[in-house]
Scaffold this motif. Structure first.
Motif, mmCIF file in Angstrom:
data_model
loop_
_atom_site.group_PDB
_atom_site.id
_atom_site.type_symbol
_atom_site.label_atom_id
_atom_site.label_comp_id
_atom_site.label_asym_id
_atom_site.label_seq_id
_atom_site.Cartn_x
_atom_site.Cartn_y
_atom_site.Cartn_z
ATOM 1 N N ASP A 57 -9.784 7.625 -2.235
ATOM 2 C CA ASP A 57 -9.269 8.982 -2.107
ATOM 3 C C ASP A 57 -9.658 9.610 -0.779
ATOM 4 O O ASP A 57 -10.710 9.305 -0.206
ATOM 5 C CB ASP A 57 -9.790 9.857 -3.254
ATOM 6 C CG ASP A 57 -9.207 9.422 -4.583
ATOM 7 O OD1 ASP A 57 -7.986 9.219 -4.644
ATOM 8 O OD2 ASP A 57 -9.974 9.269 -5.548
ATOM 9 N N VAL A 58 -8.783 10.501 -0.311
ATOM 10 C CA VAL A 58 -9.042 11.242 0.917
ATOM 11 C C VAL A 58 -10.396 11.927 0.799
ATOM 12 O O VAL A 58 -10.737 12.460 -0.258
ATOM 13 C CB VAL A 58 -7.895 12.245 1.201
ATOM 14 C CG1 VAL A 58 -7.784 13.300 0.114
ATOM 15 C CG2 VAL A 58 -8.043 12.884 2.554
ATOM 16 N N GLY A 59 -11.201 11.834 1.858
ATOM 17 C CA GLY A 59 -12.520 12.449 1.875
ATOM 18 C C GLY A 59 -13.638 11.564 1.365
ATOM 19 O O GLY A 59 -14.809 11.839 1.600
ATOM 20 N N MET A 87 0.822 -1.204 0.000
ATOM 21 C CA MET A 87 0.000 0.000 0.000
ATOM 22 C C MET A 87 0.860 1.259 0.000
ATOM 23 O O MET A 87 1.898 1.295 0.658
ATOM 24 C CB MET A 87 -0.883 0.026 1.250
ATOM 25 C CG MET A 87 -1.754 -1.200 1.387
ATOM 26 S SD MET A 87 -2.786 -1.212 2.863
ATOM 27 C CE MET A 87 -1.576 -1.260 4.149
ATOM 28 N N VAL A 88 0.386 2.259 -0.718
ATOM 29 C CA VAL A 88 0.958 3.600 -0.661
ATOM 30 C C VAL A 88 -0.174 4.522 -0.231
ATOM 31 O O VAL A 88 -1.218 4.572 -0.884
ATOM 32 C CB VAL A 88 1.529 4.051 -2.021
ATOM 33 C CG1 VAL A 88 2.038 5.485 -1.927
ATOM 34 C CG2 VAL A 88 2.619 3.108 -2.498
ATOM 35 N N ASP A 89 0.027 5.212 0.882
ATOM 36 C CA ASP A 89 -0.971 6.131 1.410
ATOM 37 C C ASP A 89 -0.418 7.549 1.406
ATOM 38 O O ASP A 89 0.784 7.749 1.606
ATOM 39 C CB ASP A 89 -1.334 5.762 2.857
ATOM 40 C CG ASP A 89 -1.997 4.403 2.973
ATOM 41 O OD1 ASP A 89 -2.552 3.920 1.965
ATOM 42 O OD2 ASP A 89 -1.960 3.824 4.067
ATOM 43 N N HIS A 90 -1.316 8.508 1.186
ATOM 44 C CA HIS A 90 -0.923 9.913 1.257
ATOM 45 C C HIS A 90 -2.102 10.724 1.790
ATOM 46 O O HIS A 90 -3.248 10.495 1.373
ATOM 47 C CB HIS A 90 -0.487 10.457 -0.103
ATOM 48 C CG HIS A 90 0.270 11.733 0.014
ATOM 49 N ND1 HIS A 90 -0.358 12.948 0.180
ATOM 50 C CD2 HIS A 90 1.603 11.980 0.015
ATOM 51 C CE1 HIS A 90 0.557 13.894 0.275
ATOM 52 N NE2 HIS A 90 1.756 13.336 0.184
ATOM 53 N N PRO A 91 -1.854 11.678 2.686
ATOM 54 C CA PRO A 91 -2.950 12.431 3.301
ATOM 55 C C PRO A 91 -3.627 13.450 2.391
ATOM 56 O O PRO A 91 -4.701 13.949 2.728
ATOM 57 C CB PRO A 91 -2.278 13.123 4.487
ATOM 58 C CG PRO A 91 -0.840 13.227 4.117
ATOM 59 C CD PRO A 91 -0.555 12.027 3.262
ATOM 60 N N GLN A 92 -3.047 13.769 1.236
ATOM 61 C CA GLN A 92 -3.637 14.805 0.382
ATOM 62 C C GLN A 92 -3.738 14.423 -1.084
ATOM 63 O O GLN A 92 -4.685 14.818 -1.756
ATOM 64 C CB GLN A 92 -2.805 16.087 0.494
ATOM 65 C CG GLN A 92 -2.817 16.662 1.890
ATOM 66 C CD GLN A 92 -1.766 17.732 2.075
ATOM 67 O OE1 GLN A 92 -0.696 17.662 1.468
ATOM 68 N NE2 GLN A 92 -2.061 18.715 2.917
ATOM 69 N N ILE A 93 -2.771 13.725 -1.612
ATOM 70 C CA ILE A 93 -2.725 13.421 -3.047
ATOM 71 C C ILE A 93 -3.742 12.326 -3.392
ATOM 72 O O ILE A 93 -3.892 11.361 -2.655
ATOM 73 C CB ILE A 93 -1.298 12.996 -3.451
ATOM 74 C CG1 ILE A 93 -0.370 14.195 -3.294
ATOM 75 C CG2 ILE A 93 -1.265 12.452 -4.866
ATOM 76 C CD1 ILE A 93 1.066 13.910 -3.588
#
Length: 139
Positions: A39-41, A15-21
């Protein structure tokens, strides 16, 4: 008296996680389509009876599934082969990205043993990934 065998299941995700992208941007950077992404949100329900929640980060993930923890080396080998050609792309991920190899194991009435060989550990180090293990044990 009947004897039944409980199902055994193994799922491994890189997994690759990112808080904004957004996950599409992660996919574009890594140049490999995700097996699982969000996606975030974005809204989700952790269970049927749980209230709706929103993801706090975007995820791009590859996954492999097996019927038994005994198949762990083969499942990890499959994921490693899939990312072999894009290893250097992981170094292009933006700051704030988290890379993790996660094992989801569901077992019943057994001893759970697992191992990760030196080659896999070296591969995870090259892509700056950690290891996470999630176990569900039932009787």
């Amino acid at each position: 008296m009947s004897l039944t065998t409980s199902p055994r299941r193994l799922e491994v995700q890189l997994m690759v996680d990112h808080p904004q992208i957004q996950s599409a941007e992660l996919e574009k950077l890594l140049t490999l389509p995700a097996d699982l992404r969000w996606d975030v949100g974005q809204c989700y329900k952790p269970s049927l009876s749980a209230p709706e929640q929103h993801y706090q980060f975007s995820r791009w993930a590859l996954r492999a599934v097996a019927d038994s923890i005994d198949e762990l080396p083969n499942v990890i080998r499959v994921l490693a082969q899939r990312i072999q050609g894009i290893q250097r792309k992981f170094h292009l991920l933006p700051n704030g990205s988290t890379v993790t190899l996660t094992l989801f194991v569901t077992e019943s009435d057994t001893v759970i043993g697992m191992g990760v060989d030196a080659e896999v550990i070296k591969l995870l180090a090259r892509i700056n990934a950690g290891i996470e293990i999630s176990l569900v044990v039932t009787t």
